[in-house]
Scaffold this motif. Structure first.
Motif, PDB file in Angstrom:
ATOM      1  N   ASP A 127     -21.700  47.261 -19.492  1.00  0.00           N
ATOM      2  CA  ASP A 127     -21.146  47.846 -20.968  1.00  0.00           C
ATOM      3  C   ASP A 127     -21.488  46.614 -21.705  1.00  0.00           C
ATOM      4  OD1 ASP A 127     -19.920  49.959 -20.453  1.00  0.00           O
ATOM      5  OD2 ASP A 127     -18.077  49.380 -19.516  1.00  0.00           O
ATOM      6  N   LEU A 128     -22.255  45.915 -21.585  1.00  0.00           N
ATOM      7  CA  LEU A 128     -22.716  44.790 -22.993  1.00  0.00           C
ATOM      8  C   LEU A 128     -22.925  45.110 -23.418  1.00  0.00           C
ATOM      9  CD1 LEU A 128     -22.864  41.935 -23.614  1.00  0.00           C
ATOM     10  CD2 LEU A 128     -25.320  41.547 -22.129  1.00  0.00           C
ATOM     11  N   VAL A 161     -10.260  42.616 -23.726  1.00  0.00           N
ATOM     12  CA  VAL A 161     -10.669  42.485 -22.885  1.00  0.00           C
ATOM     13  C   VAL A 161     -11.518  43.840 -22.456  1.00  0.00           C
ATOM     14  CG1 VAL A 161     -10.143  41.645 -20.426  1.00  0.00           C
ATOM     15  CG2 VAL A 161      -8.165  40.730 -22.142  1.00  0.00           C
ATOM     16  N   LEU A 162     -13.040  43.625 -22.050  1.00  0.00           N
ATOM     17  CA  LEU A 162     -13.173  44.902 -21.868  1.00  0.00           C
ATOM     18  C   LEU A 162     -13.445  44.402 -20.463  1.00  0.00           C
ATOM     19  CD1 LEU A 162     -15.511  47.287 -21.445  1.00  0.00           C
ATOM     20  CD2 LEU A 162     -16.381  46.414 -23.156  1.00  0.00           C
ATOM     21  N   ALA A 163     -12.836  45.232 -19.318  1.00  0.00           N
ATOM     22  CA  ALA A 163     -12.972  44.983 -18.263  1.00  0.00           C
ATOM     23  C   ALA A 163     -14.299  45.757 -17.502  1.00  0.00           C
ATOM     24  CB  ALA A 163     -11.821  44.500 -17.258  1.00  0.00           C
ATOM     25  N   GLN A 164     -15.455  45.709 -17.315  1.00  0.00           N
ATOM     26  CA  GLN A 164     -16.651  46.253 -16.689  1.00  0.00           C
ATOM     27  C   GLN A 164     -16.161  47.337 -15.447  1.00  0.00           C
ATOM     28  OE1 GLN A 164     -20.226  45.151 -18.844  1.00  0.00           O
ATOM     29  NE2 GLN A 164     -19.129  43.546 -17.969  1.00  0.00           N
ATOM     30  N   ARG A 165     -16.785  48.429 -15.150  1.00  0.00           N
ATOM     31  CA  ARG A 165     -16.938  48.917 -14.154  1.00  0.00           C
ATOM     32  C   ARG A 165     -18.659  50.367 -13.741  1.00  0.00           C
ATOM     33  NH1 ARG A 165     -12.066  53.136 -14.617  1.00  0.00           N
ATOM     34  NH2 ARG A 165     -13.358  54.868 -15.485  1.00  0.00           N
ATOM     35  N   VAL A 166     -18.476  50.151 -12.508  1.00  0.00           N
ATOM     36  CA  VAL A 166     -20.351  50.893 -12.414  1.00  0.00           C
ATOM     37  C   VAL A 166     -19.887  52.125 -13.282  1.00  0.00           C
ATOM     38  CG1 VAL A 166     -19.816  51.987 -10.653  1.00  0.00           C
ATOM     39  CG2 VAL A 166     -21.655  50.992 -11.117  1.00  0.00           C
ATOM     40  N   GLY A 167     -21.371  53.078 -14.144  1.00  0.00           N
ATOM     41  CA  GLY A 167     -21.569  53.787 -14.414  1.00  0.00           C
ATOM     42  C   GLY A 167     -21.234  54.658 -15.786  1.00  0.00           C
ATOM     43  N   ALA A 168     -21.918  55.682 -16.179  1.00  0.00           N
ATOM     44  CA  ALA A 168     -21.149  56.154 -17.288  1.00  0.00           C
ATOM     45  C   ALA A 168     -19.891  57.358 -17.601  1.00  0.00           C
ATOM     46  CB  ALA A 168     -22.592  57.250 -18.393  1.00  0.00           C
ATOM     47  N   GLY A 169     -19.244  57.762 -17.972  1.00  0.00           N
ATOM     48  CA  GLY A 169     -18.322  59.421 -17.986  1.00  0.00           C
ATOM     49  C   GLY A 169     -17.605  58.316 -17.355  1.00  0.00           C
ATOM     50  N   THR A 170     -17.605  59.178 -16.075  1.00  0.00           N
ATOM     51  CA  THR A 170     -16.178  57.720 -15.529  1.00  0.00           C
ATOM     52  C   THR A 170     -16.512  57.741 -14.164  1.00  0.00           C
ATOM     53  OG1 THR A 170     -14.641  60.508 -15.910  1.00  0.00           O
ATOM     54  CG2 THR A 170     -14.248  58.814 -14.002  1.00  0.00           C
ATOM     55  N   ASN A 216     -25.839  42.920 -13.133  1.00  0.00           N
ATOM     56  CA  ASN A 216     -25.167  43.247 -12.253  1.00  0.00           C
ATOM     57  C   ASN A 216     -25.253  45.442 -13.564  1.00  0.00           C
ATOM     58  OD1 ASN A 216     -22.104  43.402 -10.324  1.00  0.00           O
ATOM     59  ND2 ASN A 216     -24.368  44.621  -9.955  1.00  0.00           N
ATOM     60  N   ASN A 217     -26.643  45.829 -13.761  1.00  0.00           N
ATOM     61  CA  ASN A 217     -26.479  46.836 -14.394  1.00  0.00           C
ATOM     62  C   ASN A 217     -27.517  47.196 -14.154  1.00  0.00           C
ATOM     63  OD1 ASN A 217     -28.308  45.424 -16.124  1.00  0.00           O
ATOM     64  ND2 ASN A 217     -26.562  44.724 -17.453  1.00  0.00           N
ATOM     65  N   GLN A 218     -27.906  48.479 -14.729  1.00  0.00           N
ATOM     66  CA  GLN A 218     -29.357  49.247 -14.462  1.00  0.00           C
ATOM     67  C   GLN A 218     -30.306  48.257 -15.626  1.00  0.00           C
ATOM     68  OE1 GLN A 218     -29.471  52.949 -14.420  1.00  0.00           O
ATOM     69  NE2 GLN A 218     -30.925  54.125 -13.584  1.00  0.00           N
ATOM     70  N   GLY A 264     -12.200  53.383 -22.091  1.00  0.00           N
ATOM     71  CA  GLY A 264     -11.168  53.002 -23.033  1.00  0.00           C
ATOM     72  C   GLY A 264     -11.422  52.573 -24.331  1.00  0.00           C
ATOM     73  N   PHE A 265     -12.775  51.465 -23.850  1.00  0.00           N
ATOM     74  CA  PHE A 265     -13.228  50.821 -24.938  1.00  0.00           C
ATOM     75  C   PHE A 265     -13.887  51.439 -26.224  1.00  0.00           C
ATOM     76  CE2 PHE A 265     -16.367  47.986 -26.691  1.00  0.00           C
ATOM     77  CZ  PHE A 265     -15.149  46.730 -27.679  1.00  0.00           C
ATOM     78  N   ASP A 266     -14.243  52.757 -25.489  1.00  0.00           N
ATOM     79  CA  ASP A 266     -15.207  53.986 -26.634  1.00  0.00           C
ATOM     80  C   ASP A 266     -14.568  54.121 -27.691  1.00  0.00           C
ATOM     81  OD1 ASP A 266     -17.728  53.913 -24.713  1.00  0.00           O
ATOM     82  OD2 ASP A 266     -17.394  55.373 -23.449  1.00  0.00           O
ATOM     83  N   LEU A 267     -12.711  54.572 -27.276  1.00  0.00           N
ATOM     84  CA  LEU A 267     -12.494  54.982 -28.194  1.00  0.00           C
ATOM     85  C   LEU A 267     -11.443  53.741 -28.879  1.00  0.00           C
ATOM     86  CD1 LEU A 267      -9.858  57.452 -25.499  1.00  0.00           C
ATOM     87  CD2 LEU A 267     -11.262  57.246 -27.321  1.00  0.00           C
ATOM     88  N   MET A 268     -11.974  52.276 -28.590  1.00  0.00           N
ATOM     89  CA  MET A 268     -11.753  51.550 -29.383  1.00  0.00           C
ATOM     90  C   MET A 268     -12.559  51.010 -30.994  1.00  0.00           C
ATOM     91  SD  MET A 268      -9.736  49.041 -26.647  1.00  0.00           S
ATOM     92  CE  MET A 268      -7.535  49.802 -25.898  1.00  0.00           C
ATOM     93  N   THR A 269     -13.683  51.718 -30.137  1.00  0.00           N
ATOM     94  CA  THR A 269     -14.809  50.972 -31.334  1.00  0.00           C
ATOM     95  C   THR A 269     -14.414  52.056 -32.618  1.00  0.00           C
ATOM     96  OG1 THR A 269     -16.280  52.473 -30.726  1.00  0.00           O
ATOM     97  CG2 THR A 269     -16.255  51.003 -29.387  1.00  0.00           C
ATOM     98  N   GLU A 270     -13.953  52.542 -33.063  1.00  0.00           N
ATOM     99  CA  GLU A 270     -13.149  52.432 -34.745  1.00  0.00           C
ATOM    100  C   GLU A 270     -12.647  51.481 -34.877  1.00  0.00           C
ATOM    101  OE1 GLU A 270     -11.604  56.056 -35.316  1.00  0.00           O
ATOM    102  OE2 GLU A 270      -9.867  55.961 -34.444  1.00  0.00           O
ATOM    103  N   THR A 271     -11.526  51.275 -34.527  1.00  0.00           N
ATOM    104  CA  THR A 271     -10.572  50.340 -34.665  1.00  0.00           C
ATOM    105  C   THR A 271     -11.851  48.815 -34.727  1.00  0.00           C
ATOM    106  OG1 THR A 271      -9.091  50.968 -33.322  1.00  0.00           O
ATOM    107  CG2 THR A 271      -8.463  49.228 -34.186  1.00  0.00           C
ATOM    108  N   ILE A 272     -12.467  48.682 -34.595  1.00  0.00           N
ATOM    109  CA  ILE A 272     -13.302  46.686 -34.301  1.00  0.00           C
ATOM    110  C   ILE A 272     -14.282  47.623 -34.780  1.00  0.00           C
ATOM    111  CG2 ILE A 272     -15.022  46.473 -32.611  1.00  0.00           C
ATOM    112  CD1 ILE A 272     -14.021  46.985 -30.048  1.00  0.00           C
ATOM    113  N   SER A 273     -14.592  48.362 -35.306  1.00  0.00           N
ATOM    114  CA  SER A 273     -15.520  48.630 -37.126  1.00  0.00           C
ATOM    115  C   SER A 273     -14.290  48.245 -38.309  1.00  0.00           C
ATOM    116  CB  SER A 273     -15.731  49.725 -36.885  1.00  0.00           C
ATOM    117  OG  SER A 273     -16.705  50.227 -38.141  1.00  0.00           O
ATOM    118  N   CYS A 274     -12.921  48.774 -37.996  1.00  0.00           N
ATOM    119  CA  CYS A 274     -12.087  48.741 -39.124  1.00  0.00           C
ATOM    120  C   CYS A 274     -11.588  47.218 -39.022  1.00  0.00           C
ATOM    121  CB  CYS A 274     -11.124  49.402 -38.849  1.00  0.00           C
ATOM    122  SG  CYS A 274      -9.934  49.401 -40.050  1.00  0.00           S
TER     123      CYS A 274
END
Lengths: 284, 566
Positions: free
Chosen positions: B323-324, B304-313, B525-527, B283-293
């Motif tokens: 997601d840092l 709030v960016l609540a992270q979970r594991v993995g790219a895509g789904t 907690n990431n790769q 969801g944050f991916d979709l918000m990034t254009e607005t953050i830039s604006c």
């Protein structure tokens, strides 16, 4: 007392092409606001990207020029924060029907008390004439030498299928009628959608003033049923302008919020520190 | 070892009532005067799959989970295979009447570790005391309570409290719990009594998740609109703010997508209220254009960016902190932003309030990072910290985008009493008029970026915990840091540098620690060690020793203990 149109002017010179419909639309917006006695600082207009968006710094009102396709949600967020300010969203046919189509549909079904002005010049003009969803099927366009291969969207049909509380169609060649339409749209309590058929002398020469003049017929009053309204906007031989359809029975989004029903303030008046100690009892 | 733990785990399928069981047990333990930290694993399914609810009980405040448990209660047959390896030596496994089908390897594990298996026909026991089948879990609860050697009064109180407004036979529920408690299958050699002493302070403590604390921080800070779109593990912020909206008066809007949610926040904040949205990486991916604006138009925003594991789904219901880089770089162009990371309910509450102050004062997007382990785990905390004073940085001026040394221009609220202005995503001059002039572009870009330096001066240093003369110092943030924090209680020779403010980055303390000769270990907690990359980018200092975990699980206590013992 109407506010003189000059109060909405500023020093920035327009950059639109000679004969562009935006001149008349801009004047009609200023005139409508003035005649309704809505002062520049009582207004907020959100602007999209494109030729309509290039009007953002050429009008003296509170304005927010955002991103392509997003002027509608930006207007909604503004409206929900302070309903005492009149909020208008301006957007082109490209931004509205491509990048931000979802926003239009959901704004209509939520029925926020805002006015959406869709500038329909049937192309992406600022990027020099690409096809949009309102460009006629088969028409030769930028990068499409054999004509655009998709069918077009009829804005009126699309809006009416979402059961709007207000839909009107105006024309940039008739700024006086446009002013009356804008005034009615602003006064309407709910989401008012106005399609403005706009001349584009540079990239849409076929839809010239003469072409429109031959076809346009003014509606005396709105259609009584949504089906009649749909039939009207689908006419090919004639283009009907005016207030096409209204339904005042649909409540606005805000009026349906149970927890805001008795509040006498706007969200902008309510920013202060809140005591959470009672809420914490539930965690003990 | 100054911190003791006793760990209970329920394993079963989604939809078997594991959460209710876990919550009642967790609250009853708290009511008995013990601290507990509850961690959930569950599949991205409504029914079935394998789910668990783990409660780590301690006499001290802890904020991490152990990899192992002392008592495992299996509610569905298949869960034994997933969770048997997590039973520690001399542990107890309670299972339902049906026979377990164990492999040779599993039988060996049980034998080698002296694990006791107890079969309990909880349904039959419930029916024997005129309960119904659904009350079988209460029998189990009573049984476990006896194993822990605790007084039944707090359990009974919590059971009564939990079901008081529900349409159930309360007395039958209690009878079922008691028949479990008094079961003749409990022999002295399987008891797992809590050996540490209860403390009254835990009895009165709060039972709260990280997400609930974020929501409370928003309420406290005068956030008046929440724009939602569901995405695990951010969704429970929406639930809490929605469930309390009549008390708080906050406007709740579920948007058609995350783009809209972000735009609504930007529009509302620009008008002069406080608004927020919460999402996860996708969801944050979709918000990034607005953050830039928001960046170029200098509009305050809190996300709030609540992270979970993995790219895509990815693995939607499992934790991670990958997601840092997204938070740091999401959005086109160059513009100032602030990134904070929460790790527990206390700092979630405080940082959420600070996020609004910084967003408004600096007119920038603020991203509040959390992760599933913080967002959804249940912490016991004595209290939330005192609220932070509201700072809005609203001031009148001649030009909306006036050039200033601090980079902060006057910002006033659109109103009948104020002059109009244009807020714009076009590059602009001081009045907001669009510009393509080279000097305008440079002057305005420089002004905006000066805000990063001004902000860097204001934000807190990272906090150091542990030994004054450490051999090893961990550097981390988020839930990974919680586990290090718990390790310090067992390893007094270790230090931990904990970051709340990720960007702008204050790195001087790392250089200082390195100068003293301690081993510095990055924990994430990431790769790929996103935070380490940021530290190197900002300071030039590279942390070469790293603990990185990216299997969807949080950093368990043993992950760090094993590292230290190696």
């Amino acid at each position: 007392m109407p506010i003189p149109i000059t109060q909405y002017n500023n020093e920035v010179k327009p950059t639109w092409c000679k004969g562009c419909g935006n001149y008349a639309i801009h004047i009609a917006i200023k005139k409508a606001l003035g005649e309704l006695d809505i002062a520049p600082n009582q207004t907020l207009i959100t602007f999209d990207i494109g030729c309509s968006g290039n009007g953002a710094d050429k009008i003296n009102v509170n304005a927010f020029k955002g991103l392509h396709g997003r002027s509608i949600p930006l207007a909604i967020g503004s409206h929900l924060a302070n309903r005492k300010i009149t909020v208008l969203a301006t957007i082109g046919d490209g931004g509205c029907l491509h990048e931000g189509l979802d926003h239009l549909i959901h704004a209509i079904r939520s029925n926020y008390d805002i006015t959406i002005l869709i500038h329909n010049n049937q192309n992406f003009a600022l990027t020099t004439g690409q096809a949009t969803a309102t460009t006629l099927e088969g028409k030769e366009m930028y990068g499409l030498p054999d004509g655009r291969p998709e069918r077009e969207i009829n804005i009126g049909e699309l809006v009416l299928s979402s059961k709007p509380s207000f839909f009107a169609r105006g024309y940039s060649g008739d700024p006086l009628q446009l002013t009356d339409i804008f005034k009615a749209a602003i006064k309407h309590k709910g989401c008012s959608v106005v399609e403005i058929m706009q001349t584009c002398p540079t990239y849409n020469r076929e839809s010239s003033l003469e072409w429109f003049t031959e076809r346009i017929e003014k509606l005396e009053k709105p259609l009584l049923t949504i089906n009649d309204a749909r039939d009207t906007v689908l006419m090919h031989e004639k283009i009907k302008t005016g207030i096409i359809y209204t339904d005042n029975s649909i409540p606005t989004f805000y009026d349906r919020l149970e927890n805001r029903k008795n509040s006498t303030t706007e969200l902008i008046d309510e920013v202060k520190q809140y005591d959470i100690s009672k809420l914490l009892e539930d965690f003990k | 070892m100054s911190e003791s733990r006793l760990i209970i785990k329920f394993g079963g399928e989604s939809g078997q009532g594991i959460n209710t069981l876990g919550q009642i047990l967790s609250k009853s333990i708290k009511e008995s005067g013990f601290y507990n930290f509850a961690y959930r694993e569950y599949p991205s399914l409504i029914k079935g799959g394998v789910a668990s609810y783990q409660i780590d009980i301690s006499d001290e405040q802890i904020a991490s989970s152990s990899r192992y448990c002392n008592i495992l209660s299996i509610l569905s047959k298949d869960a034994i295979h997933d969770y048997l390896p997590s039973v520690s030596p001399n542990g107890v496994v309670i299972y339902n009447k049906e026979d377990l089908e164990l492999s040779q390897e599993e039988n060996n594990y049980i034998k080698e570790n002296n694990i006791t298996l107890i079969s309990l026909d909880t349904i039959k026991m419930a029916l024997e005391v005129q309960g119904i089948e659904l009350m079988a879990n209460m029998v189990l609860l009573g049984f476990i309570w006896k194993l822990l050697g605790l007084d039944t009064k707090p359990l009974e109180e919590i059971v009564r409290d939990t079901f008081k407004d529900k349409n159930v036979d309360l007395e039958a529920e209690i009878r079922c719990a008691m028949v479990g408690y008094n079961s003749n299958q409990i022999k002295n050699d399987v008891l797992k009594p809590i050996t540490f002493k209860p403390k009254m302070k835990w009895k009165d403590s709060l039972n709260i998740t990280g997400n609930e604390a974020v929501a409370l921080g928003a309420i406290s800070a005068g956030c008046r609109a929440f724009y939602a779109y569901p995405m695990t593990p951010a969704t429970s912020i929406f639930k809490y703010l929605g469930d309390t909206y009549k008390k708080t008066g906050i406007l709740i809007k579920q948007a058609e997508n995350e783009i809209t949610a972000a735009q609504l926040v930007m529009g509302s904040m620009n008008m002069g209220t406080r608004a927020m949205t919460a999402t996860s990486g996708g969801g944050f991916d979709l918000m990034t254009e607005t953050i830039s604006c928001a960046g170029i138009s200098e509009t305050p925003m809190v996300i709030v960016l609540a992270q979970r594991v993995g790219a895509g789904t990815g693995v939607p219901t499992w934790t991670g902190a990958g997601d840092l880089s997204l938070a740091l770089h999401g959005g086109h162009g160059e513009f100032p932003r602030c990134i904070m990371s929460v790790s527990n309910p206390q700092d979630a509450y405080t940082l959420t309030q600070e996020a609004f102050n910084i967003a408004e004062t600096y007119q920038i997007p603020v991203i509040l990072l959390t992760d599933k382990q913080i967002a959804e785990s249940i912490f016991n905390i004595k209290d939330l910290p005192k609220p932070i004073d509201i700072e809005r940085g609203i001031s009148n001026g001649e030009y909306r985008y006036e050039i200033t040394d601090s980079g902060i221009s006057p910002r006033w609220i659109p109103s009948i009493n104020n002059p109009t202005y244009l807020q714009t995503s076009d590059e602009h001059n001081i009045t907001g008029e669009s510009t393509e002039q080279s000097n305008d572009i440079v002057e305005m870009s420089d002004k905006r970026l000066r805000k990063v330096e001004t902000l860097r001066e204001q934000i807190r240093e990272p906090e150091y915990f542990g030994s004054k003369n450490p051999d090893i110092v961990f550097v981390g943030y988020g839930s990974a840091g919680n586990t290090v924090g718990d390790t310090l209680k067992r390893h007094p020779d270790v230090g931990y540098l904990h970051y709340q403010y990720i960007y702008p980055l204050k790195y001087e303390k790392i250089i200082e620690i390195d100068g003293k000769g301690a081993r510095i270990v990055l924990i994430e907690n990431n790769q790929t060690g996103d935070f380490g990359k940021l530290i190197k980018q900002e300071s030039g200092f590279e942390i070469t020793e790293r603990i990185l975990k990216y299997d969807g699980r949080p950093l368990f206590l043993e992950d760090i203990l094993n590292f230290l013992n190696d």
